[in-house]
Every structure is written in C-alpha cells, then in structure tokens.
Design an enzyme around this catalytic site. Structure first.
Site, PDB file in Angstrom:
ATOM      1  N   SER A 125       0.814  -1.214   0.000  1.00 11.91           N
ATOM      2  CA  SER A 125       0.000   0.000   0.000  1.00 11.91           C
ATOM      3  C   SER A 125       0.850   1.269   0.000  1.00 11.91           C
ATOM      4  O   SER A 125       0.312   2.375  -0.141  1.00 11.91           O
ATOM      5  CB  SER A 125      -0.947   0.013   1.204  1.00 11.91           C
ATOM      6  OG  SER A 125      -0.220   0.010   2.418  1.00 11.91           O
ATOM      7  N   HIS A 126       2.166   1.125   0.171  1.00 11.73           N
ATOM      8  CA  HIS A 126       3.056   2.282   0.161  1.00 11.73           C
ATOM      9  C   HIS A 126       4.198   2.137  -0.839  1.00 11.73           C
ATOM     10  O   HIS A 126       5.152   2.909  -0.813  1.00 11.73           O
ATOM     11  CB  HIS A 126       3.624   2.525   1.558  1.00 11.73           C
ATOM     12  CG  HIS A 126       2.604   3.016   2.531  1.00 11.73           C
ATOM     13  ND1 HIS A 126       1.847   2.149   3.294  1.00 11.73           N
ATOM     14  CD2 HIS A 126       2.174   4.253   2.845  1.00 11.73           C
ATOM     15  CE1 HIS A 126       1.013   2.854   4.045  1.00 11.73           C
ATOM     16  NE2 HIS A 126       1.195   4.123   3.796  1.00 11.73           N
TER      17      HIS A 126
ATOM     18  N   ASP B 245      -4.633   0.711   2.244  1.00 11.94           N
ATOM     19  CA  ASP B 245      -5.187  -0.645   2.191  1.00 11.94           C
ATOM     20  C   ASP B 245      -6.663  -0.626   1.808  1.00 11.94           C
ATOM     21  O   ASP B 245      -7.166  -1.565   1.172  1.00 11.94           O
ATOM     22  CB  ASP B 245      -4.993  -1.343   3.541  1.00 11.94           C
ATOM     23  CG  ASP B 245      -3.541  -1.702   3.808  1.00 11.94           C
ATOM     24  OD1 ASP B 245      -2.836  -2.036   2.846  1.00 11.94           O
ATOM     25  OD2 ASP B 245      -3.113  -1.636   4.971  1.00 11.94           O
TER      26      ASP B 245
END
Length: 341
Positions: free
Chosen positions: A51-52, A192
């Site tokens: 998610s990053h 997320d």
C-alpha cells in the site's frame, strides 16, 4: 519460454529505485528529491508494504501535476536548541526534509542522549517505518508521528476529523534486525482501503462508515464520502489525538482538518507535519539496552509470540534480495511508460 503478460517480472532493488527516480524527476522533482522518494518507495515495495510501494506513484504524480506540492523544495534546517531541530520543508515532501536534518540529529543525540526533529510545511505519503529503522541500526531508539488528511471519525463522533495518524517505533537488538513497527491509529490504513476497493474486496466489520455514518464493509463506500474508524475505540482515538498534537501543534504543521486542497484538483498528499524523537538508550541504564531487548524477546517467545515486529518485512526483504522485487508485467510497463522509456 517467453513470460506471459500476467507473469510477474523480478527486478533488482537498484533497478526499480532508478526507474522510480526517473519517473519522479520527469514529473517535476529535483534529482535529489527524486532519489530520496524513489529509495523510500522501492524499499516499501521490496519489503512487501504494497500500500506504500509503487501503488503510490499515481498519487505522487497527481499531486505534483496539480501544483499542490513543491517537488523542488529545498528544506531549511534550523538548529534551535541543544536537542531540538526544526525543518521547514517548504511545501515539499517530508523524506527530503528528514534527510537534510539527519546528520545534525545524529550529532545531537550522541552529544545529549536525545534529539527531537520537528518537520513542518511537509507532505508525507509513504510508509513511516523507513524513517525510523535506519536509526535503530545506529543503536538508537526512534519514534515518529505523522498526521494526515481528515479521514477518521473520533470515538463517539459523527464526522471525520483525524487522519490515519501513524506511529512508528524502532529499537536495536543485541542479535538480529531491529524491532520495528509502523501502525495507523485508524482501524486500517487508507492505502489498504484503496487496494481493497481496486480489488473488489470487502473489509472486516468495524473498519469504517459510509457517507450517512452507517457501518459498512464496502471500501468504496468508505472512500466515497465515508470515513474510517479508529482502532480499539476510544483508545485508538486518544492516540490519534496525541499524534495530531505532536505532529501538527508541536511542529507548526497543519492539523488534518486545517489545509484546503480544493484549488488543486488531483492533490492527494496531505500537507501536515512530522515529529521524530531519537534516544541513545544506553544513557539510561548500566546494562546494554540491546541485550535487555533480547531478554524480553526471549520471554515473549516462551509466552508463544514467535513473530516479532518487523519480521515479516525482513523475510520479504531477504527473499527480494535473492529473487528480485516481483511486479506484474503490466504494472512494470506502466512505470516504464511514466519514465518515458
């Protein structure tokens, strides 16, 4: 045999980092900012923080293209007290601001035993653990707090007020990699939720509400006028409040509700603040902190906790160092196109 379009392609870390740096620079950042952001983003992808990782690239580029963030900002470092450093990020990203203050922070913590870094006028859009892990590898305890854009309903409230407001902690061990955790004070990280929406998945109960304030498991409903809930009810809400005060009020940054990006369509990076605290742990005890850490870990293992904070990332990192970083072929093609290749 030629790989199918859907088969993942494995890239060495340096190759992915250089590709991402090319993308950032091509879309308006300085070479130095591009290198810092690329290293951070590639590290997240390597370590399984999807998610990053490269998932964030469109958001970075959209914010740059909107004029909301200054990709060429030069951080101004201020030495304001024996253990206190301030950095004005100049409307740029937080990671270059931290990099600019790193050597001064290390000098101060070695001299005084503690150092605080207050970053303001900054955009933070990444995982927080890469900010603290390197200091633990220097034998230091590190904590960091970042607030973000309004997306979380405070406990007992009816509308979003706080950001996801993560807290990161890193501590050195006598044996093995540092203990590192990075957790949002919301029930789930916003990235997320975006991934779940993209993949058509439902979320567990208790993670968010829709635009009418009703509980929902639909990530799209949360993103479309809804909001996240804090983890642990009033406990997570109190921690989120603490992050707002430490990351915004103490640093001179914006609270999660204090900036207005309506004039910059496409802006996605929150313009807030960050606080980093470094501690030389051996100033506080006659015995080695790192060895005391091992004592605690051993007892935790005896109690049945086999996995320690950061272990999953370290395992994924070791795998990526051997096999490369796996990216879907289509995703890699998009990245190369963004780099003009």
């Amino acid at each position: 045999m030629q790989a199918c379009h859907s088969d993942p392609i494995h890239l060495p870390f340096n190759e992915l980092r250089d590709l991402l740096a090319s993308i950032f620079e091509r879309h308006g950042t300085s070479a130095q900012v591009a290198a810092t952001l690329a290293d951070n983003c590639a590290a997240a992808q390597r370590d399984g923080s999807d998610s990053h990782g490269v998932f964030r690239i469109p958001g970075y580029l959209s914010s740059l293209g909107s004029g909301w963030v200054n990709g060429r900002a030069e951080p101004k470092v201020e030495d304001v007290a024996p253990s206190f450093v301030r950095v004005d990020a100049g409307g740029g990203f937080a990671q270059p601001a931290l990099a600019a203050a790193r050597e001064l922070m290390l000098a101060k913590v070695r001299e005084s035993g503690i150092a605080l870094l207050a970053i303001r006028n900054s955009h933070h859009f990444a995982a927080l653990w890469p900010d603290v892990e390197p200091f633990a590898r220097e034998g230091l305890v590190a904590l960091s707090f970042v607030n973000s854009m309004t997306s979380v309903v405070p406990h007992g409230g009816h509308s979003a007020l706080f950001g996801t407001n993560p807290i990161a902690f890193a501590a050195p061990r006598g044996q093995g990699d540092p203990l590192v955790f990075d957790l949002a004070t919301s029930a789930i990280a916003n990235g997320d939720v975006q991934i779940a929406a993209r993949e058509g998945k439902q979320l567990p109960e208790g993670f968010g509400v829709d635009a009418q304030g009703q509980p929902t498991r639909d990530p799209k409903a949360i993103l479309d006028g809804g909001a996240l809930l804090p983890f642990g009810g009033y406990k997570g809400s109190a921690l989120s409040m603490m992050v707002e005060l430490l990351a915004a009020a103490l640093t001179g940054g914006n609270f999660s509700f204090e900036f207005d990006w309506s004039g910059h369509p496409g802006a996605q990076t929150p313009w807030t603040g960050q606080l980093l605290i470094l501690i030389d742990p051996d100033r506080g005890a006659s015995r080695s902190f790192a060895e005391r850490c091992e004592t605690l870990i051993a007892r935790m293992a005896e109690a049945g906790q086999d996995r320690q904070p950061g272990d999953r990332r370290y395992r994924q990192r070791a795998r990526a160092e051997v096999e490369g970083i796996a990216l879907p072929a289509g995703e890699l093609a998009k990245l190369r196109a963004l780099a003009g290749l």
